[in-house]
Motif scaffolding. Structure first.
Motif, short mmCIF file in Angstrom:
data_model
loop_
_atom_site.label_atom_id
_atom_site.label_comp_id
_atom_site.label_asym_id
_atom_site.label_seq_id
_atom_site.Cartn_x
_atom_site.Cartn_y
_atom_site.Cartn_z
N GLN A 32 -6.26 4.50 -5.56
CA GLN A 32 -7.66 4.11 -5.73
C GLN A 32 -7.78 2.76 -6.41
O GLN A 32 -8.65 1.95 -6.05
CB GLN A 32 -8.40 5.19 -6.52
CG GLN A 32 -8.34 6.57 -5.91
CD GLN A 32 -8.93 6.62 -4.52
OE1 GLN A 32 -9.80 5.83 -4.17
NE2 GLN A 32 -8.46 7.56 -3.71
N VAL A 33 -6.94 2.51 -7.40
CA VAL A 33 -6.93 1.19 -8.04
C VAL A 33 -6.46 0.13 -7.05
O VAL A 33 -6.97 -0.99 -7.03
CB VAL A 33 -6.03 1.21 -9.29
CG1 VAL A 33 -6.02 -0.16 -9.97
CG2 VAL A 33 -6.51 2.28 -10.27
N GLY A 34 -5.49 0.50 -6.21
CA GLY A 34 -5.03 -0.43 -5.19
C GLY A 34 -6.12 -0.80 -4.20
O GLY A 34 -6.23 -1.97 -3.80
N ILE A 35 -6.94 0.17 -3.82
CA ILE A 35 -8.04 -0.11 -2.90
C ILE A 35 -9.06 -1.03 -3.57
O ILE A 35 -9.60 -1.95 -2.93
CB ILE A 35 -8.70 1.20 -2.44
CG1 ILE A 35 -7.75 1.98 -1.53
CG2 ILE A 35 -10.01 0.93 -1.72
CD1 ILE A 35 -8.29 3.32 -1.11
N GLN A 36 -9.34 -0.81 -4.85
CA GLN A 36 -10.27 -1.68 -5.57
C GLN A 36 -9.74 -3.11 -5.63
O GLN A 36 -10.48 -4.09 -5.39
CB GLN A 36 -10.50 -1.14 -6.98
CG GLN A 36 -11.37 -2.02 -7.87
CD GLN A 36 -12.80 -2.15 -7.35
OE1 GLN A 36 -13.26 -1.29 -6.59
NE2 GLN A 36 -13.49 -3.20 -7.76
N PHE A 60 0.82 -1.20 0.00
CA PHE A 60 0.00 0.00 0.00
C PHE A 60 0.86 1.26 0.00
O PHE A 60 0.45 2.28 -0.56
CB PHE A 60 -0.93 0.00 1.22
CG PHE A 60 -2.17 0.82 1.02
CD1 PHE A 60 -3.19 0.37 0.21
CD2 PHE A 60 -2.31 2.05 1.64
CE1 PHE A 60 -4.33 1.12 0.02
CE2 PHE A 60 -3.44 2.81 1.45
CZ PHE A 60 -4.46 2.33 0.64
N ALA A 61 2.02 1.19 0.62
CA ALA A 61 2.93 2.35 0.59
C ALA A 61 3.36 2.66 -0.84
O ALA A 61 3.52 3.83 -1.21
CB ALA A 61 4.15 2.08 1.47
N ARG A 62 3.52 1.62 -1.66
CA ARG A 62 3.87 1.83 -3.07
C ARG A 62 2.73 2.51 -3.80
O ARG A 62 2.96 3.40 -4.63
CB ARG A 62 4.17 0.47 -3.72
CG ARG A 62 4.47 0.54 -5.22
CD ARG A 62 5.84 1.14 -5.47
NE ARG A 62 6.10 1.25 -6.89
CZ ARG A 62 7.26 1.65 -7.40
NH1 ARG A 62 8.26 1.96 -6.58
NH2 ARG A 62 7.44 1.74 -8.69
N TYR A 63 1.49 2.13 -3.51
CA TYR A 63 0.34 2.77 -4.13
C TYR A 63 0.28 4.25 -3.76
O TYR A 63 0.01 5.11 -4.62
CB TYR A 63 -0.95 2.08 -3.70
CG TYR A 63 -1.02 0.60 -4.01
CD1 TYR A 63 -0.23 0.03 -5.01
CD2 TYR A 63 -1.89 -0.23 -3.30
CE1 TYR A 63 -0.29 -1.32 -5.29
CE2 TYR A 63 -1.96 -1.59 -3.58
CZ TYR A 63 -1.16 -2.14 -4.56
OH TYR A 63 -1.22 -3.47 -4.84
N LEU A 64 0.52 4.55 -2.50
CA LEU A 64 0.51 5.94 -2.05
C LEU A 64 1.62 6.74 -2.73
O LEU A 64 1.41 7.90 -3.13
CB LEU A 64 0.67 6.01 -0.53
CG LEU A 64 -0.48 5.43 0.31
CD1 LEU A 64 -0.10 5.43 1.78
CD2 LEU A 64 -1.76 6.24 0.11
N LEU A 65 2.79 6.14 -2.85
CA LEU A 65 3.90 6.83 -3.50
C LEU A 65 3.60 7.10 -4.97
O LEU A 65 3.88 8.20 -5.48
CB LEU A 65 5.19 6.00 -3.37
CG LEU A 65 6.44 6.58 -4.05
CD1 LEU A 65 6.81 7.92 -3.42
CD2 LEU A 65 7.60 5.60 -3.95
N ASN A 66 3.02 6.12 -5.67
CA ASN A 66 2.66 6.33 -7.07
C ASN A 66 1.66 7.47 -7.22
O ASN A 66 1.80 8.32 -8.11
CB ASN A 66 2.09 5.05 -7.66
CG ASN A 66 3.13 3.96 -7.84
OD1 ASN A 66 4.31 4.24 -7.94
ND2 ASN A 66 2.69 2.72 -7.86
N SER A 67 0.65 7.48 -6.37
CA SER A 67 -0.36 8.53 -6.45
C SER A 67 0.25 9.90 -6.17
O SER A 67 -0.08 10.89 -6.84
CB SER A 67 -1.50 8.25 -5.47
OG SER A 67 -2.25 7.14 -5.87
N PHE A 68 1.15 9.95 -5.19
CA PHE A 68 1.78 11.23 -4.87
C PHE A 68 2.65 11.72 -6.02
O PHE A 68 2.61 12.91 -6.39
CB PHE A 68 2.61 11.11 -3.60
CG PHE A 68 3.35 12.37 -3.24
CD1 PHE A 68 2.70 13.43 -2.64
CD2 PHE A 68 4.71 12.49 -3.54
CE1 PHE A 68 3.38 14.59 -2.32
CE2 PHE A 68 5.39 13.65 -3.23
CZ PHE A 68 4.72 14.71 -2.62
#
Length: 286
Positions: free
Chosen positions: A237-241, A79-87
């Motif tokens: 958001q894609v990660g949450i889905q 999830f940290a990777r997803y947050l980094l990508n979004s940022f």
């Protein structure tokens, strides 16, 4: 010294009472709407601290607060990777978009050249086209350019937005002509005027647009899901889905992930809410 007759006093009392009743009704309506808006967020945050056995209970306040849901989200899922990508994507789009939008808006508002109004109308007309209509043509162009499954495919198509150009142009039109005329008399070029005069005056509206762009790209779902299939490029958001598909019955984990994704957006909004209101006032939007 003025005196009020009984007739005048009698006429004023019903009006003031009616105004107080109307204000009270509007206040009550505002409170109800505020509670209805905030309740889902409060339910999500409190539900993220519940255990798996308690998450589906009707009680709003958890009996036992636990942080295991957050620990599980960050330890079992990247999830940290997803947050980094979004940022990274949101920050890149915001900076680049503000740069190009401010230059385009300045040219359309302050420079005189043939076809200026037609170009602005063409740009403004794109706001009438819904985003789902442009997904397939945009994807074909991105695939032709070889930007599928890359950060470029996430960033480049999101840079161009007619709303930012429109809002900035409305702001630049309202600037006094004397500022530009005085700079031209002193020998300043249009680039110098844009860089040293226009941009410093645009800080409030640029800050508001930065919030809009960052939040829009942080919450983007359809385009990132369309253009990427690499798990390392998933945005939050894609990660949450994807997380929801894997843990459909574990709502405590899903609520924890959604809370983590929502916290940056809430923080940015509360910090820059004054700039958002100021930009709406200065741009002439009603």
């Amino acid at each position: 010294m003025t005196t009020e007759t009984p007739t005048t006093v009698g006429r004023r009392r019903p009006g003031s009472a009616r105004t107080r009743r109307r204000s009270g009704l509007l206040l009550a309506l505002g409170i109800v709407l505020a509670l209805a808006t905030v309740f889902p967020l409060v339910w999500m945050v409190l539900g993220s601290f519940k255990t798996a056995q308690e998450v589906n209970s009707p009680s709003l306040i958890p009996e036992t607060f636990t942080l295991e849901n957050y620990a599980y989200v960050f330890s079992q899922v990247p999830f940290a990777r997803y947050l980094l990508n979004s940022f990274l994507v949101s920050a890149a789009v915001t900076v680049i978009a503000l740069w190009f939008h401010s230059m385009a808006a300045y040219a359309l508002a302050r420079l005189q050249f043939p076809g200026r109004e037609r170009i602005f109308l063409a740009i403004f007309a794109t706001m009438l086209v819904s985003a789902p209509v442009t997904i397939i043509p945009t994807f074909i162009i991105v695939r032709t350019l070889g930007m599928v499954d890359s950060y470029a495919g996430l960033v480049v198509p999101a840079i161009f937005n007619a709303f930012g150009i429109f809002l900035l142009r409305q702001f630049y039109v309202s600037l006094p002509d004397e500022l530009e005329e005085a700079a031209l008399v002193d020998g300043a070029s249009y680039w110098t005027i844009y860089w040293k005069i226009v941009l410093p005056l645009s800080r409030p509206i640029l800050a508001a647009l930065a919030v809009f762009f960052f939040l829009a790209n942080w919450n983007a779902f359809v385009w990132p899901m369309t253009v990427t299939s690499d798990p390392d490029l998933r945005m939050v958001q894609v990660g949450i889905q994807t997380f929801q598909q894997q843990y459909a019955a574990d709502w405590n984990y899903i609520l924890a992930a959604a809370t983590v994704a929502a916290l940056p957006t809430l923080g940015i909004f509360f910090v820059f809410q004054k700039q958002i209101v100021a930009s709406i006032k200065t741009s002439g939007l009603k």
